[in-house]
Design an enzyme around this catalytic site. Structure first.
Site, short mmCIF file in Angstrom:
data_model
loop_
_atom_site.label_atom_id
_atom_site.label_comp_id
_atom_site.label_asym_id
_atom_site.label_seq_id
_atom_site.Cartn_x
_atom_site.Cartn_y
_atom_site.Cartn_z
N SER A 1 0.86 -1.19 0.00
CA SER A 1 0.00 0.00 0.00
C SER A 1 0.89 1.23 0.00
CB SER A 1 -0.95 -0.03 1.20
OG SER A 1 -1.89 1.02 1.13
N THR A 2 0.80 2.09 1.02
CA THR A 2 1.56 3.34 1.04
C THR A 2 3.06 3.08 0.91
OG1 THR A 2 -0.11 4.19 2.56
CG2 THR A 2 1.89 5.50 2.28
N ASP B 1 -4.44 -4.64 5.87
CA ASP B 1 -4.85 -5.51 4.76
C ASP B 1 -3.71 -6.45 4.40
OD1 ASP B 1 -6.50 -6.52 2.73
OD2 ASP B 1 -5.65 -5.14 1.24
N MET C 1 0.02 1.17 4.87
CA MET C 1 -0.76 1.62 6.01
C MET C 1 -1.90 0.64 6.25
SD MET C 1 -2.61 5.35 6.25
CE MET C 1 -3.36 5.11 4.62
N HIS D 1 -2.59 -1.07 -3.47
CA HIS D 1 -3.76 -0.21 -3.29
C HIS D 1 -3.60 1.03 -4.15
CE1 HIS D 1 -4.28 -2.06 1.00
NE2 HIS D 1 -4.78 -2.84 0.07
#
Length: 346
Positions: free
Chosen positions: A167-168, A289, A286, A193
């Site tokens: 993600s991030t 997930d 972050m 993401h």
């Protein structure tokens, strides 16, 4: 102490909207709003914000040029605000390469999202940016894959599949990971993401830099060695059995852990169908997930790897996976490809 945010956007309407949404968060304070890079530079000196939101497209000095100078002269957390266009997505990916922590699309009336939900996402990204590990542009983006990714006997014939979630900070982490992967690799399936208007550009960028072939998954593709399948931003990426191997499958079902595509959905699919022939990798991001899915992968006999805290932009998803025992081995990003390839060859 409240997070001090500077909003930079050439549109007065957008500056006002972003400032209002950020200002509604009890832990945040908008200390200024700048219409251009020159004003932003002076405001940063005078106001010393914790985080800057930066428009990608600006007059005079564009967002990329300003970001490059900022990260060189006064590195600080930046969240890019981008239009949902092909050119906007390409520029945003370049901004992440230059050191921006994250990005968010500009709010659109036709997006189907409420302004309240948009504001929650914006504030969450700013919170993550404040606590993120800053990094500068990495020279490896121009490295020749042929020099850094020698072939290894038995990789493609191993029958194994690699599953990656991030993600991030993940766009650059995935790139760095794939730069260490040779062209004759096992199939790799990736969930990052990212909005649907960005995933095709992301796949094209990776394909131009890395030795394996990289594509945005369309569904029903035969999963083959030497190919990396990136989940599209509109659907979960899964696998299913075909007549002669595995196929990709897309599912536009409800978000999981607030995400579609979801890392947990990919890992769960791998655990159910691939088991000990799978290798799971969870990178910077972050939230949580992928943590439970990685645990199910490990319980199914798969090898599992997590990025360590020191090399993460945001040590969220890997941390959650590590805490519940889902991660068999933690390692730094620059060693991840070697460790994963080693697990395949044994």
């Amino acid at each position: 102490m409240k997070t001090r945010v500077l909003v930079v956007d050439d549109s007065a309407l957008m500056r006002g909207l972003l400032s209002q949404l950020i200002g509604m968060a009890p832990d945040m304070e908008v200390v200024g709003a700048a219409p251009d890079a020159q004003t932003a530079r002076e405001m940063i000196k005078a106001l010393n914000p914790d985080v800057v939101t930066l428009d990608v497209q600006m007059p005079k000095m564009g967002g990329l040029e300003f970001l490059e100078r900022l990260m060189r002269l006064r590195p600080m957390p930046v969240v890019m605000v981008s239009s949902f266009t092909e050119s906007g997505s390409d520029t945003t990916l370049k901004a992440l390469e230059l050191g921006a922590i994250d990005f968010i699309g500009k709010p659109r009336a036709d997006s189907g999202r409420s302004m309240e939900n948009y504001g929650e996402d914006l504030v969450e990204k700013i919170r993550a940016a404040k606590g993120a590990r800053l990094r500068t542009s990495m020279s490896s983006s121009t490295a020749s894959p042929s020099l850094s990714t020698p072939t290894r006997p038995g990789l493609a014939a191993s029958g194994k599949l690699i599953f990656v979630g991030a993600s991030t900070g993940g766009t650059e982490a995935i790139k760095e990971f794939l730069l260490g992967i040779p062209a004759d690799c096992p199939p790799i399936l990736i969930v990052q993401h990212m909005p649907e208007s960005f995933t095709a550009s992301f796949a094209r960028r990776l394909d131009s830099l890395c030795a394996p072939r990289v594509i945005e998954a369309q569904g029903n593709e035969k999963i083959e060695p030497g190919t990396v399948y990136v989940a599209p931003g509109h659907s979960h990426l899964l696998i299913r059995r075909g007549n002669s191997g595995f196929l990709t499958e897309l599912a536009a079902t409800a978000p999981v852990n607030r995400h579609r595509p979801s890392v947990d959905m990919l890992f769960d699919s791998a655990a159910a169908l691939v088991g000990r022939k799978a290798v799971g990798v969870i990178l910077t991001g972050m939230g949580k997930d992928g943590a439970q899915g990685l645990l199910r992968l490990r319980q199914a006999g798969a090898r599992t790897f997590g990025q360590d805290e020191t090399s993460c932009v945001v040590y969220g998803m890997p941390r959650e996976a590590f805490l519940i025992g889902a991660v068999e081995e933690q390692c730094s990003l620059d060693d991840m490809a070697r460790r994963v390839l080693g697990a395949i060859c044994v």
